[in-house]
Design a protein around this motif. Structure first.
Motif, PDB file in Angstrom:
ATOM      1  N   GLN A  46       0.826  -1.196   0.000  1.00 26.99           N
ATOM      2  CA  GLN A  46       0.000   0.000   0.000  1.00 26.99           C
ATOM      3  C   GLN A  46       0.873   1.264   0.000  1.00 26.99           C
ATOM      4  O   GLN A  46       0.624   2.214  -0.747  1.00 26.99           O
ATOM      5  N   GLN A  47       1.941   1.252   0.824  1.00 28.02           N
ATOM      6  CA  GLN A  47       2.870   2.382   0.874  1.00 28.02           C
ATOM      7  C   GLN A  47       3.613   2.523  -0.457  1.00 28.02           C
ATOM      8  O   GLN A  47       3.836   3.638  -0.930  1.00 28.02           O
ATOM      9  N   MET A  98       9.340   5.711   5.833  1.00 29.44           N
ATOM     10  CA  MET A  98       8.069   5.125   6.258  1.00 29.44           C
ATOM     11  C   MET A  98       7.725   3.875   5.447  1.00 29.44           C
ATOM     12  O   MET A  98       7.045   2.981   5.941  1.00 29.44           O
ATOM     13  N   LEU A  99       8.203   3.822   4.197  1.00 31.50           N
ATOM     14  CA  LEU A  99       7.939   2.674   3.342  1.00 31.50           C
ATOM     15  C   LEU A  99       8.410   1.376   3.988  1.00 31.50           C
ATOM     16  O   LEU A  99       7.771   0.329   3.839  1.00 31.50           O
ATOM     17  N   TYR A 100       9.518   1.453   4.725  1.00 32.27           N
ATOM     18  CA  TYR A 100      10.083   0.256   5.340  1.00 32.27           C
ATOM     19  C   TYR A 100       9.788   0.153   6.836  1.00 32.27           C
ATOM     20  O   TYR A 100       9.635  -0.959   7.362  1.00 32.27           O
ATOM     21  N   ILE A 115       7.107  -2.913   9.182  1.00 39.41           N
ATOM     22  CA  ILE A 115       7.762  -3.640  10.276  1.00 39.41           C
ATOM     23  C   ILE A 115       7.038  -3.388  11.592  1.00 39.41           C
ATOM     24  O   ILE A 115       6.764  -4.323  12.366  1.00 39.41           O
ATOM     25  N   MET A 116       6.696  -2.118  11.849  1.00 35.62           N
ATOM     26  CA  MET A 116       5.998  -1.770  13.085  1.00 35.62           C
ATOM     27  C   MET A 116       4.648  -2.474  13.175  1.00 35.62           C
ATOM     28  O   MET A 116       4.308  -3.091  14.196  1.00 35.62           O
ATOM     29  N   ILE A 117       3.861  -2.376  12.090  1.00 35.78           N
ATOM     30  CA  ILE A 117       2.533  -2.987  12.075  1.00 35.78           C
ATOM     31  C   ILE A 117       2.636  -4.498  12.224  1.00 35.78           C
ATOM     32  O   ILE A 117       1.857  -5.130  12.952  1.00 35.78           O
ATOM     33  N   GLY A 118       3.609  -5.113  11.539  1.00 35.44           N
ATOM     34  CA  GLY A 118       3.794  -6.553  11.626  1.00 35.44           C
ATOM     35  C   GLY A 118       4.150  -7.010  13.036  1.00 35.44           C
ATOM     36  O   GLY A 118       3.624  -8.019  13.523  1.00 35.44           O
ATOM     37  N   PRO A 157      12.733  12.136   2.037  1.00 34.17           N
ATOM     38  CA  PRO A 157      13.293  10.939   2.702  1.00 34.17           C
ATOM     39  C   PRO A 157      12.353  10.333   3.726  1.00 34.17           C
ATOM     40  O   PRO A 157      12.418   9.134   3.997  1.00 34.17           O
ATOM     41  N   GLN A 158      11.456  11.175   4.307  1.00 38.72           N
ATOM     42  CA  GLN A 158      10.547  10.626   5.309  1.00 38.72           C
ATOM     43  C   GLN A 158       9.592   9.596   4.705  1.00 38.72           C
ATOM     44  O   GLN A 158       9.218   8.622   5.361  1.00 38.72           O
ATOM     45  N   MET A 159       9.202   9.798   3.435  1.00 39.61           N
ATOM     46  CA  MET A 159       8.318   8.838   2.774  1.00 39.61           C
ATOM     47  C   MET A 159       9.038   7.517   2.518  1.00 39.61           C
ATOM     48  O   MET A 159       8.473   6.438   2.701  1.00 39.61           O
TER      49      MET A 159
END
Length: 265
Positions: A187-188, A209-211, A215-218, A204-206
């Motif tokens: 989705q990202q 966040m892509l990576y 990881i956080m949600i998982g 760079p923030q995008m």
């Protein structure tokens, strides 16, 4: 970026005040007191139960979570479309923003005021709004937290199964956490589709966040009840189709405009 962080920090503070005194292990009922319980958690809990009762089966609560998740996403659809359009506009003007920063690199007050003025003029000219991307997040955060409380505190949900997992406990096979992380990544990635390396380097923030986000949600999904991981997985699948349906026509329109020398009047 600073305004976004301040806005999100303020929202988190409000949510903490609303839900901070609520015990997660207390069942939610119509008699539960407090603004958070009465107007946020209980309506979602009530909706979950009613939809599950309609199917009158053991898997009804899992199916209810899927249906309520899709319903929530449909309600948020106009805001998410606005976010996609704003995100695309912000990506497009990154080279011009970088030129302005280089032009007004001095840190004195007068130069910085000039930078802010020309930046605002660029936003107005392009139709980009740096705060528009925060709006869906601001709306979704209390819904997500309320949905988490509803899942954790709806006693009727306990013990029910859906597919291979039990809703009120973490997925024992870690399939849902993996799927949740994968769907979050896609989705990202779709949100960043159509940007070149130069634009990504300027935002760079995008890229970060892509990576970081998948990881956080998982990791969260490993420890949280499978019902919440199911909500995240279904929500991200919906967002993937939404992004494809909304962003692809936008990309084709922009390609046609570039090929013909600009937008048609």
């Amino acid at each position: 970026m600073r305004k976004k962080l301040l806005l999100l920090t303020g929202l988190v503070a409000v949510l903490v005040l609303l839900s901070g005194c609520t015990e997660v292990d207390q069942d939610i009922t119509a008699e539960s007191e407090g603004i958070w319980n009465k107007y946020f958690v209980y309506p979602l809990s009530w909706l979950l139960v009613k939809v599950a009762e309609f199917f009158n089966a053991d898997f009804g609560y899992g199916l209810s979570i899927v249906i309520v998740t899709i319903l929530i996403r449909l309600i948020l659809l106009p805001l998410n479309i606005k976010q996609i359009k704003s995100s695309k506009a912000m990506q497009e003007i990154q080279p011009e923003l970088q030129k302005l920063r280089e032009k007004y690199s001095s840190k004195d007050q007068q130069t910085q005021m000039k930078l802010q003025q020309e930046t605002m003029e660029l936003f107005q000219k392009s139709g980009a709004n740096p705060l528009a991307g925060c709006l869906p997040i601001i709306v979704q955060m209390p819904i997500l937290l309320a949905f988490y409380h509803a899942i954790m505190r709806t006693g009727a949900l306990d013990g029910h199964h859906f597919l291979w997992f039990q809703l009120d406990t973490p997925d024992p096979y870690y399939i849902l956490p993996v799927l949740t992380a994968v769907f979050t990544f896609f989705q990202q990635k779709l949100m960043m589709a159509g940007t070149n390396m130069q634009q990504n380097a300027m935002m760079p923030q995008m890229t970060l966040m892509l990576y970081i986000m998948p990881i956080m949600i998982g990791v969260f999904a490993i420890f949280f009840p499978a019902a919440l991981a199911l909500y995240w997985a279904v929500g991200n699948i919906f967002m993937i189709f939404q992004t494809l349906l909304v962003k692809n026509p936008m990309m084709k329109k922009m390609d046609n405009e570039n090929a013909t020398g600009g937008p048609k009047k």
